[in-house]
Design a protein around this motif. Structure first.
Motif, mmCIF file in Angstrom:
data_model
loop_
_atom_site.group_PDB
_atom_site.id
_atom_site.type_symbol
_atom_site.label_atom_id
_atom_site.label_comp_id
_atom_site.label_asym_id
_atom_site.label_seq_id
_atom_site.Cartn_x
_atom_site.Cartn_y
_atom_site.Cartn_z
ATOM 1 N N VAL A 195 -3.582 -2.216 -4.849
ATOM 2 C CA VAL A 195 -4.916 -2.002 -5.406
ATOM 3 C C VAL A 195 -5.729 -1.105 -4.464
ATOM 4 C CG1 VAL A 195 -7.123 -3.124 -5.876
ATOM 5 C CG2 VAL A 195 -4.993 -4.098 -6.781
ATOM 6 N N TYR A 196 -5.567 -1.365 -3.192
ATOM 7 C CA TYR A 196 -6.289 -0.560 -2.212
ATOM 8 C C TYR A 196 -5.885 0.912 -2.340
ATOM 9 C CZ TYR A 196 -8.618 0.475 2.228
ATOM 10 O OH TYR A 196 -9.449 0.971 3.193
ATOM 11 N N VAL A 227 -11.570 -4.064 -0.873
ATOM 12 C CA VAL A 227 -12.164 -2.761 -1.139
ATOM 13 C C VAL A 227 -13.662 -2.945 -1.269
ATOM 14 C CG1 VAL A 227 -12.227 -0.756 -2.647
ATOM 15 C CG2 VAL A 227 -10.113 -2.070 -2.429
ATOM 16 N N TYR A 246 0.833 -1.201 0.000
ATOM 17 C CA TYR A 246 0.000 0.000 0.000
ATOM 18 C C TYR A 246 0.866 1.249 0.000
ATOM 19 C CZ TYR A 246 -2.970 3.641 2.100
ATOM 20 O OH TYR A 246 -3.630 4.812 2.379
ATOM 21 N N LEU A 288 -13.242 3.564 3.858
ATOM 22 C CA LEU A 288 -13.111 3.146 2.457
ATOM 23 C C LEU A 288 -13.513 1.686 2.393
ATOM 24 C CD1 LEU A 288 -12.364 3.398 -0.453
ATOM 25 C CD2 LEU A 288 -9.999 2.821 0.127
ATOM 26 N N ARG A 326 -7.403 2.466 -5.433
ATOM 27 C CA ARG A 326 -8.822 2.764 -5.264
ATOM 28 C C ARG A 326 -9.015 3.994 -4.401
ATOM 29 N NH1 ARG A 326 -11.991 -1.720 -6.513
ATOM 30 N NH2 ARG A 326 -13.755 -0.334 -6.093
ATOM 31 N N GLU A 327 -8.160 4.100 -3.431
ATOM 32 C CA GLU A 327 -8.227 5.255 -2.541
ATOM 33 C C GLU A 327 -7.970 6.535 -3.332
ATOM 34 O OE1 GLU A 327 -6.830 4.654 1.953
ATOM 35 O OE2 GLU A 327 -5.288 5.525 0.669
#
Lengths: 333, 333
Positions: free
Chosen positions: A253-254, B282, A225, B333, A257-258
């Motif tokens: 990926v997190y 997510v 992350y 999130l 997306r954030e």
DNA sequence: ATGAAAGCGCTAACAG
DNA sequence: CTGTTAGCGCTTTCAT
């Protein structure tokens, strides 16, 4: 807890005879006598003492497994493979976690020697510098290593370089020009090889190696992350990310997306390992499969051959396999 | 491989003396003699043979651990906890995978008995019906069980009922009235308890238990996915799903996304276990944390007390903890 | 076909 | 402070 004497007494034979029926030696023993002995064994619920037998025979049917951490999926899967073939051949394993710490590795080796294991499978951390180490000398010809190819010991290996390079090539084929890399610890062969594979694929495509495109983590989702936040924060951000393991890919990926990046449209992501959850990330994760269980199986097979003085292969290589899923291709979820 | 005799000869003492410096017994040994012995030990790189010692002392400093599958995160984490305290006390473990199969459990027990382990930690599958089994009789007072509360053996337990009910209550508090449940195998205590917790929370809120709201899986992401497809396919679909483990929750989320349901808006999801990846789904997964490592630690502590004939607690309960994240609350999130 | 005896490497009385 | 001796439970010559 009854012993061989008790059985002998109850069956009215000598302990020698009991031993013979126990080991169904070539020695013929009268069927009627055998019956009596078997009956006594059953009645007393007798089990031979493996310590006594091991002491005498210098064979314990136990092997040591030295790994960094059993709670790490990769090693757990390997250990399972080791045990599966061990079970078939009557071998048990005693497990040692080292957290890759030298002093714990050394301690483990000494300990396994005291316990008189028939052999050792080693994975993770460094063992080669230990050769002068007397502890290993004792076991020298009954050690199999997983994941290191500096020779010295028979080894079971994975083509991490090829796998990484295949992953990056896949990205390049998709048209990505700026491909970021989230690497693992470079102290480990695996970590270093995956970086090399990444670099070699870039070179193959005529892309320069940019330091700004590389960030190292420690294989945890959190480190992935953080690495992704950093890489994606640059002004000229990569359009694709290759992570050295799936856990870090999840973290990446997190992060994406954030930052409101769509996957795979705004950012393509590839992982490594193919952990069970990788196909249940949304979108599912493109990754490089590595045959963990087979590594354990192969290592144990090799060790058994070593112990039995059968012919064996000094190096057994395993291929990786690219699994394309939704995180790089539009037509998947 | 040198033995105590070699050391004695080289140091010009009797083997008894060597044994004494080795075990630093209360017996005083002349400092100068001790020096000589120590030197000989070092020069010969001597290590005491644990088999011989174990045979004599009836103590091997080895314990057996019987679990369904080490490649399952839950058990791997427990085993790590066991080993961490084992290491501190000089205990090694030999690991047995059973896949919950009766015959393998029985075989494991017999085998551990032959190897003369000092005790056994058992988790997963049934052991209680085995009591008539002679194999266990031998070890009866040196067994600790994890996760089963049918008594018979000292146990380390987790409040699965409370945890599940807390999870469901959280959903109810959020206003959900139709809460689906994706359960695990009911043959396992854990699986059954989580269902009971679910049901009790529903009752608590005056909701009826609807069979159509429950679907059982086998703890894999795939089975969670399938269960969710089924549950969400009904005309009167639930607005929230509680899965008996995180893996199935991941599968459920995947299914929901496939059906274009927004999480948590259209569907709230809660898992169980708090695996490392759960916060990187997510949106991040609300789940019930279970202290796996502590379970292992507590089990080993209890076993050591048992072996040492120290006082010990017959049952040690561990609480779970609800961790609210994005899959149920808007502000994450 | 069966048994007696030696010994694997170690610790623990028991002597001195 | 140190040594002699007797096993722990088993397998294996060597006899019978």
């Amino acid at each position: 807890m009854s012993n061989i004497q008790d059985v002998a007494a109850r069956a009215n034979v000598s302990i020698t005879t009991v031993s013979r029926v126990l080991n169904s030696s070539l020695h013929r023993v009268n069927p009627r006598t055998r019956e009596r002995v078997l009956k006594a064994i059953q009645e007393l619920d007798y089990r031979p003492n493996a310590l006594a037998r091991g002491l005498l025979m210098k064979k314990t049917m136990t092997i040591g497994v030295i790994i960094p951490d059993i709670s790490n999926h990769y090693y757990a899967e390997i250990v399972r493979g080791i045990q599966d073939v061990g079970d078939q051949h009557g071998y048990n394993i005693v497990l040692q976690n080292t957290d890759r710490r030298q002093e714990r590795i050394v301690k483990s080796i000494y300990l396994l020697r005291e316990k008189i294991v028939d052999g050792v499978i080693f994975s993770g951390g460094i063992i080669h510098g230990f050769e002068p180490l007397s502890a290993l000398k004792e076991l020298k010809d009954r050690v199999v290593v997983i994941g290191r190819h500096e020779a010295n010991f028979p080894a079971v290996l994975v083509d991490n370089i090829g796998g990484a390079s295949q992953a990056v090539q896949h990205l390049a084929d998709l048209g990505h020009q700026r491909i970021g890399f989230i690497g693992g610890p470079q102290a480990s062969t695996t970590g270093a090889d995956r970086l090399r594979g990444y670099q070699s694929a870039l070179a193959q495509n005529g892309y320069p190696t940019e330091a700004g495109l590389i960030s190292l983590g420690n294989l945890t989702p959190r480190s992935g992350y953080e690495a992704a936040r950093k890489l994606l924060g640059e002004r000229d951000r990569p359009s694709a990310l290759f992570a050295a393991n799936d856990l870090m890919a999840f973290g990446a990926v997190y992060a994406a997306r954030e930052m409101s990046l769509q996957i795979p449209e705004d950012l393509a992501v590839v992982g490594f390992d193919n952990i069970p959850l990788s196909s249940y990330l949304v979108p599912s994760l493109t990754t490089v499969e590595i045959p963990m269980h087979s590594l354990g199986v192969a290592a144990m097979e090799t060790l058994i051959d070593l112990i039995s003085r059968n012919p064996f292969e000094w190096m057994r290589w395993f291929k990786t396999r690219l699994i394309v899923r939704g995180s790089t291709a539009r037509n998947h979820l």
